[in-house]
Design an enzyme around this catalytic site. Structure first.
Site, PDB file in Angstrom:
ATOM      1  N   HIS A 156      -6.359   3.518  -1.702  1.00 19.21           N
ATOM      2  CA  HIS A 156      -7.221   3.467  -1.324  1.00 19.21           C
ATOM      3  C   HIS A 156      -7.512   5.148  -2.266  1.00 19.21           C
ATOM      4  O   HIS A 156      -6.910   6.406  -1.427  1.00 19.21           O
ATOM      5  CB  HIS A 156      -6.699   4.038   0.151  1.00 19.21           C
ATOM      6  CG  HIS A 156      -8.648   4.206   0.831  1.00 19.21           C
ATOM      7  ND1 HIS A 156      -8.361   3.831   2.800  1.00 19.21           N
ATOM      8  CD2 HIS A 156      -9.545   3.803   0.660  1.00 19.21           C
ATOM      9  CE1 HIS A 156     -10.232   4.433   2.894  1.00 19.21           C
ATOM     10  NE2 HIS A 156     -10.324   5.231   0.949  1.00 19.21           N
ATOM     11  N   HIS A 161       1.022   6.234   1.623  1.00 15.84           N
ATOM     12  CA  HIS A 161       1.747   6.919   2.366  1.00 15.84           C
ATOM     13  C   HIS A 161       2.947   8.165   1.757  1.00 15.84           C
ATOM     14  O   HIS A 161       2.967   8.747   2.470  1.00 15.84           O
ATOM     15  CB  HIS A 161       2.646   6.552   3.494  1.00 15.84           C
ATOM     16  CG  HIS A 161       1.660   5.437   4.477  1.00 15.84           C
ATOM     17  ND1 HIS A 161       0.747   5.844   4.806  1.00 15.84           N
ATOM     18  CD2 HIS A 161       2.045   5.742   5.756  1.00 15.84           C
ATOM     19  CE1 HIS A 161       0.253   5.443   5.805  1.00 15.84           C
ATOM     20  NE2 HIS A 161       1.231   5.918   6.841  1.00 15.84           N
ATOM     21  N   ARG A 181      -7.352  12.804   0.559  1.00 14.26           N
ATOM     22  CA  ARG A 181      -6.543  13.493   1.560  1.00 14.26           C
ATOM     23  C   ARG A 181      -4.908  12.965   0.809  1.00 14.26           C
ATOM     24  O   ARG A 181      -4.209  14.090   1.371  1.00 14.26           O
ATOM     25  CB  ARG A 181      -6.515  13.177   3.054  1.00 14.26           C
ATOM     26  CG  ARG A 181      -6.616  11.821   2.482  1.00 14.26           C
ATOM     27  CD  ARG A 181      -6.252  11.119   4.655  1.00 14.26           C
ATOM     28  NE  ARG A 181      -7.532  10.707   5.222  1.00 14.26           N
ATOM     29  CZ  ARG A 181      -8.636  11.010   6.266  1.00 14.26           C
ATOM     30  NH1 ARG A 181      -7.985  10.150   6.801  1.00 14.26           N
ATOM     31  NH2 ARG A 181      -9.388  11.020   6.641  1.00 14.26           N
ATOM     32  N   GLU A 238     -11.267 -10.043   2.373  1.00 10.45           N
ATOM     33  CA  GLU A 238      -9.611  -8.848   2.946  1.00 10.45           C
ATOM     34  C   GLU A 238     -10.132  -8.943   4.952  1.00 10.45           C
ATOM     35  O   GLU A 238     -10.509  -8.163   4.740  1.00 10.45           O
ATOM     36  CB  GLU A 238      -9.116  -8.154   2.148  1.00 10.45           C
ATOM     37  CG  GLU A 238      -7.786  -6.969   3.506  1.00 10.45           C
ATOM     38  CD  GLU A 238      -6.876  -6.219   2.486  1.00 10.45           C
ATOM     39  OE1 GLU A 238      -7.206  -5.989   1.922  1.00 10.45           O
ATOM     40  OE2 GLU A 238      -6.345  -5.502   3.614  1.00 10.45           O
ATOM     41  N   THR A 280      -8.902   3.579   7.879  1.00 12.30           N
ATOM     42  CA  THR A 280      -9.360   2.940   8.061  1.00 12.30           C
ATOM     43  C   THR A 280      -9.765   1.450   9.312  1.00 12.30           C
ATOM     44  O   THR A 280      -9.244   1.186   9.794  1.00 12.30           O
ATOM     45  CB  THR A 280      -9.710   1.751   6.605  1.00 12.30           C
ATOM     46  OG1 THR A 280      -9.208   2.215   5.353  1.00 12.30           O
ATOM     47  CG2 THR A 280     -10.782   1.496   7.039  1.00 12.30           C
ATOM     48  N   ARG A 319      -9.827   7.903  -1.700  1.00 12.61           N
ATOM     49  CA  ARG A 319     -10.871   8.442  -0.339  1.00 12.61           C
ATOM     50  C   ARG A 319     -11.478   9.607  -1.007  1.00 12.61           C
ATOM     51  O   ARG A 319     -11.110  10.362  -1.452  1.00 12.61           O
ATOM     52  CB  ARG A 319      -9.626   8.975   0.790  1.00 12.61           C
ATOM     53  CG  ARG A 319      -9.332   8.320   1.624  1.00 12.61           C
ATOM     54  CD  ARG A 319      -8.861   8.695   2.326  1.00 12.61           C
ATOM     55  NE  ARG A 319      -8.682   7.589   3.938  1.00 12.61           N
ATOM     56  CZ  ARG A 319      -9.411   7.207   5.151  1.00 12.61           C
ATOM     57  NH1 ARG A 319     -10.698   7.187   4.964  1.00 12.61           N
ATOM     58  NH2 ARG A 319      -9.019   5.818   5.638  1.00 12.61           N
ATOM     59  N   ASN A 323       1.035  -0.833   0.223  1.00 11.56           N
ATOM     60  CA  ASN A 323       0.071   0.605   0.435  1.00 11.56           C
ATOM     61  C   ASN A 323       1.095   1.123   0.093  1.00 11.56           C
ATOM     62  O   ASN A 323       1.895   1.084   0.592  1.00 11.56           O
ATOM     63  CB  ASN A 323      -1.191   0.109   1.272  1.00 11.56           C
ATOM     64  CG  ASN A 323      -1.875   0.917   1.041  1.00 11.56           C
ATOM     65  OD1 ASN A 323      -2.000   2.046   1.581  1.00 11.56           O
ATOM     66  ND2 ASN A 323      -2.991   0.958   1.584  1.00 11.56           N
ATOM     67  N   GLU A 379      -8.685   0.491  -3.070  1.00  8.30           N
ATOM     68  CA  GLU A 379      -9.634   0.776  -2.159  1.00  8.30           C
ATOM     69  C   GLU A 379     -10.897   1.399  -2.248  1.00  8.30           C
ATOM     70  O   GLU A 379     -10.288   2.490  -2.695  1.00  8.30           O
ATOM     71  CB  GLU A 379      -8.472   0.940  -0.046  1.00  8.30           C
ATOM     72  CG  GLU A 379      -7.602  -0.445   0.277  1.00  8.30           C
ATOM     73  CD  GLU A 379      -6.854  -0.102   1.443  1.00  8.30           C
ATOM     74  OE1 GLU A 379      -7.114   0.929   1.728  1.00  8.30           O
ATOM     75  OE2 GLU A 379      -6.076  -0.861   1.066  1.00  8.30           O
ATOM     76  N   HIS A 392      -4.100  -4.646   7.434  1.00  5.25           N
ATOM     77  CA  HIS A 392      -4.094  -3.498   8.304  1.00  5.25           C
ATOM     78  C   HIS A 392      -3.923  -3.632   9.547  1.00  5.25           C
ATOM     79  O   HIS A 392      -3.413  -4.955  10.612  1.00  5.25           O
ATOM     80  CB  HIS A 392      -5.503  -3.307   9.183  1.00  5.25           C
ATOM     81  CG  HIS A 392      -5.571  -1.614   9.076  1.00  5.25           C
ATOM     82  ND1 HIS A 392      -5.585  -1.553  10.119  1.00  5.25           N
ATOM     83  CD2 HIS A 392      -6.184  -1.375   8.035  1.00  5.25           C
ATOM     84  CE1 HIS A 392      -5.887  -0.073  10.103  1.00  5.25           C
ATOM     85  NE2 HIS A 392      -6.118   0.461   9.087  1.00  5.25           N
TER      86      HIS A 392
HETATM   87  N1  PXP Z   1      -5.574  -3.038   4.382  1.00  6.06           N
HETATM   88  C1  PXP Z   1      -6.802  -2.258   4.386  1.00  6.06           C
HETATM   89  C2  PXP Z   1      -8.173  -2.171   3.812  1.00  6.06           C
HETATM   90  C3  PXP Z   1      -6.501  -1.081   4.380  1.00  6.06           C
HETATM   91  O1  PXP Z   1      -6.968  -0.086   4.382  1.00  6.06           O
HETATM   92  C4  PXP Z   1      -5.387  -0.493   5.040  1.00  6.06           C
HETATM   93  C5  PXP Z   1      -4.858   0.870   5.396  1.00  6.06           C
HETATM   94  O2  PXP Z   1      -4.642   1.201   3.858  1.00  6.06           O
HETATM   95  C6  PXP Z   1      -4.652  -1.405   4.799  1.00  6.06           C
HETATM   96  C7  PXP Z   1      -4.574  -2.938   4.876  1.00  6.06           C
HETATM   97  C8  PXP Z   1      -2.410  -1.266   5.438  1.00  6.06           C
HETATM   98  O3  PXP Z   1      -2.731  -1.667   6.137  1.00  6.06           O
HETATM   99  P1  PXP Z   1      -0.950  -0.393   7.210  1.00  6.06           P
HETATM  100  O4  PXP Z   1      -0.754   0.668   6.736  1.00  6.06           O
HETATM  101  O5  PXP Z   1      -1.704  -0.677   8.545  1.00  6.06           O
HETATM  102  O6  PXP Z   1      -0.132  -1.363   6.655  1.00  6.06           O
END
Ligand code: PXP
Length: 245
Positions: free
Chosen positions: A44, A11, A50, A152, A102, A46, A8, A71, A198
Site C-alpha cells: 500500500h 509491515h 509511513r 476485493e 484501512t 500511502r 501484503n 493499494e 483484511h
Molecule cells: N486488503 C486491503 C485492501 C488492505 O488494505 C489490507 C491491509 O493493508 C489487507 C487486505 C490485508 O489485511 P491484513 O493486514 O489485516 O491481513
C-alpha cells in the site's frame, strides 16, 4: 480448488521505518514470499509514506515475478505515480490520515467521479484495477456499472466477529459470512473477478477460502506476526553463535 494467496508486505517496511534504516527490505521479503509459493505481492503506497516508499514500488516492479498489486487512494498524485511505475494491478482503497490500517471498503457510490477517472487512467496504462469494497450489494452493482472488472471484498468485519473459528462464533458472524458468500456470487454473476481480504488469520481464514467465487486472499498482518515468532529463535541462535565463536 482453494484460493490463491497474495502476501501484503507493508509491515516489513513499517519495521524498517521504525529505525529509518535500510533493513528489513520489503524487496527481500517479496522474494522470500514468492519462493514460498505466494501467487502475488501486495503493498500500500500511502500518501504519508509511513511504510512503503516509491523506491520500493519501483524495485518491486522490476523484481516481483508473480503479480504486483499496489493499494492506493484514488487521487491524482497516486494515479500519476502508478501510471509511471505500472504495477500489474492497483486496488483502490479509502485512505484516512489518522487510521492505523484501512478501515472499511471504498464507498464507490459517494466517490463515483474519482473512481471512474482512476479506472480510466490506470486501465489506459494497462494496469488491472480492483476496488476494495464492503460486502454490500448496492456498492458492488455500482462498481460493475463504473467499469470495474475486479473487486476485493472487505473481510474486516467478519474477522472482528470471528477471532477464533466460525463454528463457535455468534450469529452476527454467520450473517456476515453469508453476506460475503452472497455478494461474491452476485459479483461473479455481474462479470467481476473476486478477491477478499483484511484481518484474516490462520484461525478464521478457512471458511473464506472455501467460498468458490473468491479467487485470491490478500493477507498481511497475521502472516508477518507469525513470521516474527517462528523466525525469532533462529535469529537469536545465529547471533549467539556469531559472538560466542
Ligand atoms: N486488503 C486491503 C485492501 C488492505 O488494505 C489490507 C491491509 O493493508 C489487507 C487486505 C490485508 O489485511 P491484513 O493486514 O489485516 O491481513
Amino acid at each position: 480448488m482453494g484460493s490463491k494467496l497474495g502476501v501484503n508486505i507493508d509491515h516489513v517496511a513499517t519495521l524498517r521505518q521504525a529505525r529509518q534504516a535500510a533493513e528489513p527490505d520489503p524487496v527481500h521479503a517479496a522474494v522470500l514470499a514468492e519462493l514460498a509459493g505466494a501467487q502475488g505481492i501486495t503493498v500500500h503506497l500511502r500518501h504519508d509514506r509511513r511504510h512503503i516508499h516509491e523506491r520500493d514500488v519501483e524495485l518491486l516492479r522490476r523484481t516481483v515475478k508473480t503479480r504486483l498489486n499496489v493499494e492506493m487512494a484514488a487521487t491524482d498524485e497516486m494515479i500519476g505515480i502508478l501510471t509511471r511505475i505500472r504495477p500489474d494491478m492497483c486496488t483502490l482503497v479509502p485512505e484516512r490520515p489518522e487510521e492505523v490500517t484501512t478501515t472499511g471498503g471504498l464507498n464507490v457510490i459517494d466517490h463515483e467521479a474519482a473512481v471512474r477517472s482512476a479506472i480510466q487512467a490506470l486501465g489506459g496504462a494497462g494496469i488491472r484495477v480492483s476496488i476494495f469494497i464492503d460486502p454490500d450489494e448496492a456498492q458492488i452493482r455500482r462498481a460493475a456499472e463504473l467499469g470495474c472488472r475486479m473487486i476485493e471484498i472487505n473481510t474486516g468485519r467478519y474477522a472482528e466477529l470471528v477471532p477464533a473459528d466460525l463454528e463457535h462464533a455468534p450469529a452476527a458472524a454467520w450473517e456476515e459470512y453469508e453476506r460475503i458468500r452472497q455478494t461474491a456470487r452476485l459479483a461473479v454473476s455481474l462479470g467481476l473477478r473476486v478477491l477478499a481480504g483484511h484481518g484474516l488469520t490462520y484461525r478464521n481464514v478457512m471458511p473464506i477460502a472455501m467460498i468458490g467465487e473468491i479467487e485470491e486472499l490478500n493477507i498481511g498482518h497475521n502472516i508477518m506476526a507469525r513470521a516474527v515468532l517462528v523466525g525469532l529463535e533462529r535469529a537469536v541462535r545465529e547471533m549467539i553463535q556469531l559472538i560466542s565463536d
